[in-house]
Design a protein around this motif. Sequence first.
Motif, PDB file in Angstrom:
ATOM      1  N   ARG A  78       0.815  -1.212   0.000  1.00  0.00           N
ATOM      2  CA  ARG A  78       0.000   0.000   0.000  1.00  0.00           C
ATOM      3  C   ARG A  78       0.850   1.264   0.000  1.00  0.00           C
ATOM      4  NH1 ARG A  78      -4.931  -0.627  -0.691  1.00  0.00           N
ATOM      5  NH2 ARG A  78      -6.087  -2.385   0.141  1.00  0.00           N
ATOM      6  N   THR A  79       2.023   1.195   0.679  1.00  0.00           N
ATOM      7  CA  THR A  79       2.887   2.380   0.693  1.00  0.00           C
ATOM      8  C   THR A  79       3.617   2.474  -0.641  1.00  0.00           C
ATOM      9  OG1 THR A  79       3.144   2.196   3.085  1.00  0.00           O
ATOM     10  CG2 THR A  79       4.771   3.525   1.919  1.00  0.00           C
TER      11      THR A  79
ATOM     12  N   PRO B 112      10.682   8.534   0.900  1.00  0.00           N
ATOM     13  CA  PRO B 112       9.743   9.620   0.565  1.00  0.00           C
ATOM     14  C   PRO B 112      10.183  10.304  -0.740  1.00  0.00           C
ATOM     15  CG  PRO B 112      10.518   9.814   2.836  1.00  0.00           C
ATOM     16  CD  PRO B 112      11.358   8.753   2.177  1.00  0.00           C
ATOM     17  N   SER B 113       9.230  10.954  -1.417  1.00  0.00           N
ATOM     18  CA  SER B 113       9.573  11.675  -2.649  1.00  0.00           C
ATOM     19  C   SER B 113      10.531  12.819  -2.335  1.00  0.00           C
ATOM     20  CB  SER B 113       8.306  12.221  -3.298  1.00  0.00           C
ATOM     21  OG  SER B 113       7.493  11.158  -3.712  1.00  0.00           O
TER      22      SER B 113
ATOM     23  N   GLY C 294      -2.931  10.186  -0.322  1.00  0.00           N
ATOM     24  CA  GLY C 294      -1.737   9.386  -0.021  1.00  0.00           C
ATOM     25  C   GLY C 294      -0.564  10.249   0.384  1.00  0.00           C
ATOM     26  N   ALA C 295      -0.650  10.881   1.563  1.00  0.00           N
ATOM     27  CA  ALA C 295       0.379  11.846   1.986  1.00  0.00           C
ATOM     28  C   ALA C 295       1.645  11.176   2.504  1.00  0.00           C
ATOM     29  CB  ALA C 295      -0.196  12.775   3.056  1.00  0.00           C
ATOM     30  N   GLY C 296       1.530   9.937   2.980  1.00  0.00           N
ATOM     31  CA  GLY C 296       2.706   9.249   3.519  1.00  0.00           C
ATOM     32  C   GLY C 296       3.326  10.044   4.649  1.00  0.00           C
TER      33      GLY C 296
ATOM     34  N   PHE D 214       4.844  15.816  -0.027  1.00  0.00           N
ATOM     35  CA  PHE D 214       4.062  16.788  -0.804  1.00  0.00           C
ATOM     36  C   PHE D 214       3.298  17.729   0.134  1.00  0.00           C
ATOM     37  CE2 PHE D 214       3.593  13.177  -4.161  1.00  0.00           C
ATOM     38  CZ  PHE D 214       4.925  13.341  -4.519  1.00  0.00           C
TER      39      PHE D 214
ATOM     40  N   GLU E 170      -5.516   9.906   3.717  1.00  0.00           N
ATOM     41  CA  GLU E 170      -4.423   8.936   3.874  1.00  0.00           C
ATOM     42  C   GLU E 170      -4.971   7.681   4.553  1.00  0.00           C
ATOM     43  OE1 GLU E 170      -0.954   8.400   3.180  1.00  0.00           O
ATOM     44  OE2 GLU E 170      -1.572   6.545   4.171  1.00  0.00           O
ATOM     45  N   LEU E 171      -4.689   6.546   3.957  1.00  0.00           N
ATOM     46  CA  LEU E 171      -5.243   5.271   4.440  1.00  0.00           C
ATOM     47  C   LEU E 171      -4.547   4.750   5.701  1.00  0.00           C
ATOM     48  CD1 LEU E 171      -7.338   3.134   3.648  1.00  0.00           C
ATOM     49  CD2 LEU E 171      -5.606   2.054   2.224  1.00  0.00           C
TER      50      LEU E 171
ATOM     51  N   PHE F 232       0.541   7.187   9.490  1.00  0.00           N
ATOM     52  CA  PHE F 232       0.927   8.343   8.667  1.00  0.00           C
ATOM     53  C   PHE F 232      -0.081   9.488   8.879  1.00  0.00           C
ATOM     54  CE2 PHE F 232       3.067   5.464   5.247  1.00  0.00           C
ATOM     55  CZ  PHE F 232       4.262   5.494   5.941  1.00  0.00           C
TER      56      PHE F 232
ATOM     57  N   HIS G 217      -9.958   5.640   2.771  1.00  0.00           N
ATOM     58  CA  HIS G 217      -9.573   5.169   1.445  1.00  0.00           C
ATOM     59  C   HIS G 217      -9.916   6.265   0.422  1.00  0.00           C
ATOM     60  CE1 HIS G 217      -9.165   2.575  -2.011  1.00  0.00           C
ATOM     61  NE2 HIS G 217      -8.867   1.553  -1.239  1.00  0.00           N
ATOM     62  N   ALA G 218      -8.999   6.502  -0.507  1.00  0.00           N
ATOM     63  CA  ALA G 218      -9.207   7.582  -1.479  1.00  0.00           C
ATOM     64  C   ALA G 218     -10.472   7.389  -2.316  1.00  0.00           C
ATOM     65  CB  ALA G 218      -7.987   7.705  -2.385  1.00  0.00           C
TER      66      ALA G 218
ATOM     67  N   GLY H  84      -0.306  11.117  -4.365  1.00  0.00           N
ATOM     68  CA  GLY H  84       0.885  10.306  -4.130  1.00  0.00           C
ATOM     69  C   GLY H  84       0.518   8.840  -4.052  1.00  0.00           C
ATOM     70  N   LEU H  85      -0.661   8.490  -4.581  1.00  0.00           N
ATOM     71  CA  LEU H  85      -1.156   7.112  -4.461  1.00  0.00           C
ATOM     72  C   LEU H  85      -0.355   6.147  -5.340  1.00  0.00           C
ATOM     73  CD1 LEU H  85      -5.013   7.680  -4.632  1.00  0.00           C
ATOM     74  CD2 LEU H  85      -3.627   7.247  -2.596  1.00  0.00           C
ATOM     75  N   PRO H  86      -0.169   4.917  -4.865  1.00  0.00           N
ATOM     76  CA  PRO H  86       0.432   3.885  -5.727  1.00  0.00           C
ATOM     77  C   PRO H  86      -0.616   3.301  -6.664  1.00  0.00           C
ATOM     78  CG  PRO H  86      -0.021   2.999  -3.546  1.00  0.00           C
ATOM     79  CD  PRO H  86      -0.478   4.436  -3.523  1.00  0.00           C
TER      80      PRO H  86
HETATM   81  C1  LIG Z   1       4.116   5.969  -2.542  1.00  0.00           C
HETATM   82  S1  LIG Z   1       3.552   6.515  -0.924  1.00  0.00           S
HETATM   83  C2  LIG Z   1       3.692   8.287  -1.243  1.00  0.00           C
HETATM   84  C3  LIG Z   1       3.869   9.104  -0.001  1.00  0.00           C
HETATM   85  C4  LIG Z   1       4.220  10.583  -0.240  1.00  0.00           C
HETATM   86  N1  LIG Z   1       3.162  11.273  -0.973  1.00  0.00           N
HETATM   87  C5  LIG Z   1       5.520  10.709  -0.995  1.00  0.00           C
HETATM   88  O1  LIG Z   1       5.486  10.966  -2.208  1.00  0.00           O
HETATM   89  O2  LIG Z   1       6.579  10.545  -0.358  1.00  0.00           O
HETATM   90  C6  LIG Z   1       1.791   6.152  -1.053  1.00  0.00           C
HETATM   91  C7  LIG Z   1       0.928   6.603   0.118  1.00  0.00           C
HETATM   92  O3  LIG Z   1      -0.445   6.390  -0.257  1.00  0.00           O
HETATM   93  C8  LIG Z   1      -1.144   5.783   0.831  1.00  0.00           C
HETATM   94  N2  LIG Z   1      -2.256   5.011   0.245  1.00  0.00           N
HETATM   95  C9  LIG Z   1      -2.187   3.847  -0.440  1.00  0.00           C
HETATM   96  N3  LIG Z   1      -3.394   3.477  -0.880  1.00  0.00           N
HETATM   97  C10 LIG Z   1      -4.257   4.457  -0.463  1.00  0.00           C
HETATM   98  C11 LIG Z   1      -5.649   4.664  -0.610  1.00  0.00           C
HETATM   99  N4  LIG Z   1      -6.382   3.800  -1.282  1.00  0.00           N
HETATM  100  N5  LIG Z   1      -6.214   5.771  -0.082  1.00  0.00           N
HETATM  101  C12 LIG Z   1      -5.453   6.680   0.605  1.00  0.00           C
HETATM  102  N6  LIG Z   1      -4.125   6.531   0.785  1.00  0.00           N
HETATM  103  C13 LIG Z   1      -3.530   5.453   0.262  1.00  0.00           C
HETATM  104  C14 LIG Z   1      -0.091   4.934   1.529  1.00  0.00           C
HETATM  105  O4  LIG Z   1      -0.439   4.669   2.878  1.00  0.00           O
HETATM  106  C15 LIG Z   1       1.155   5.828   1.403  1.00  0.00           C
HETATM  107  O5  LIG Z   1       1.252   6.716   2.478  1.00  0.00           O
END
Ligand SMILES: C[S@@+](CC[C@H](N)C(=O)[O-])C[C@H]1O[C@@H](n2cnc3c(N)ncnc32)[C@H](O)[C@@H]1O
Length: 183
Positions: A2-3, A8-9, A33-35, A39, A57-58, A62, A79-80, A101-103
């Motif tokens: 999920r992360t 971090p970016s 997805g702020a992590g 951002f 943020e899920l 975080f 969840h987004a 920043g979602l994956p």
């Molecule tokens: C790749 S990290 C990016 C974190 C930060 N934005 C960065 O660029 O460093 C993805 C983030 O999205 C969150 N995430 C994943 N799936 C999600 C969802 N469905 N809804 C909300 N947040 C989600 C994760 O918990 C994680 O913090």
Amino acid sequence: MRTAAVLPSSVGLAARMVAGVPERGEPVVVELGAGTGAFTSAIQERLCGRGRHVVVELNDRFAAEIARAYPSVEVVCDHAVRLPAVLAERGVGPVDVVVSGLPWIAYTGAPPLIESVARALAPDGVYTQFAYNWTRWATPARRLVDGLRTEFEEVVTTMTVWRNLPPAMVYVARRPRAAQAAP
Ligand SMILES: C[S@@+](CC[C@H](N)C(=O)[O-])C[C@H]1O[C@@H](n2cnc3c(N)ncnc32)[C@H](O)[C@@H]1O
């Protein structure tokens, strides 16, 4: 899963991601997805106390850390895909900028997340999503770009940000076809 990140970016990628945040007025910015806040801090610097900044943020750890570090940010641990409900519950109107920043995994399944984002945006709203270079030709990434092209009139891919681990680029989508009209 999920992360979906090892680090971090970078500051350079964050600058590219938040370039759509207007430097004037009272913009509404939604961050998905702020992590750990790469951002978030760039958005806050750009807003400089103006407008509204909502984070979805899920991960509850975080989310709690972002809420502690940025008291003026409205942090929602959810969840987004629940974005429309999250915005409605808070009385948030048309959104000016969505920074994601979602994956890729967050984009699988229903309801379609890109459609929700497009519907939440104002007609001149902007959506930014980053992708690691090495994943851009993979099926989920191509599916995401197809989704962006369906929902937005314009989708531009930026040059690679090499000072990011791994190197990444940003999709900048403008003019959502299903934009929210101003109240
Ligand atoms: C790749 S990290 C990016 C974190 C930060 N934005 C960065 O660029 O460093 C993805 C983030 O999205 C969150 N995430 C994943 N799936 C999600 C969802 N469905 N809804 C909300 N947040 C989600 C994760 O918990 C994680 O913090």
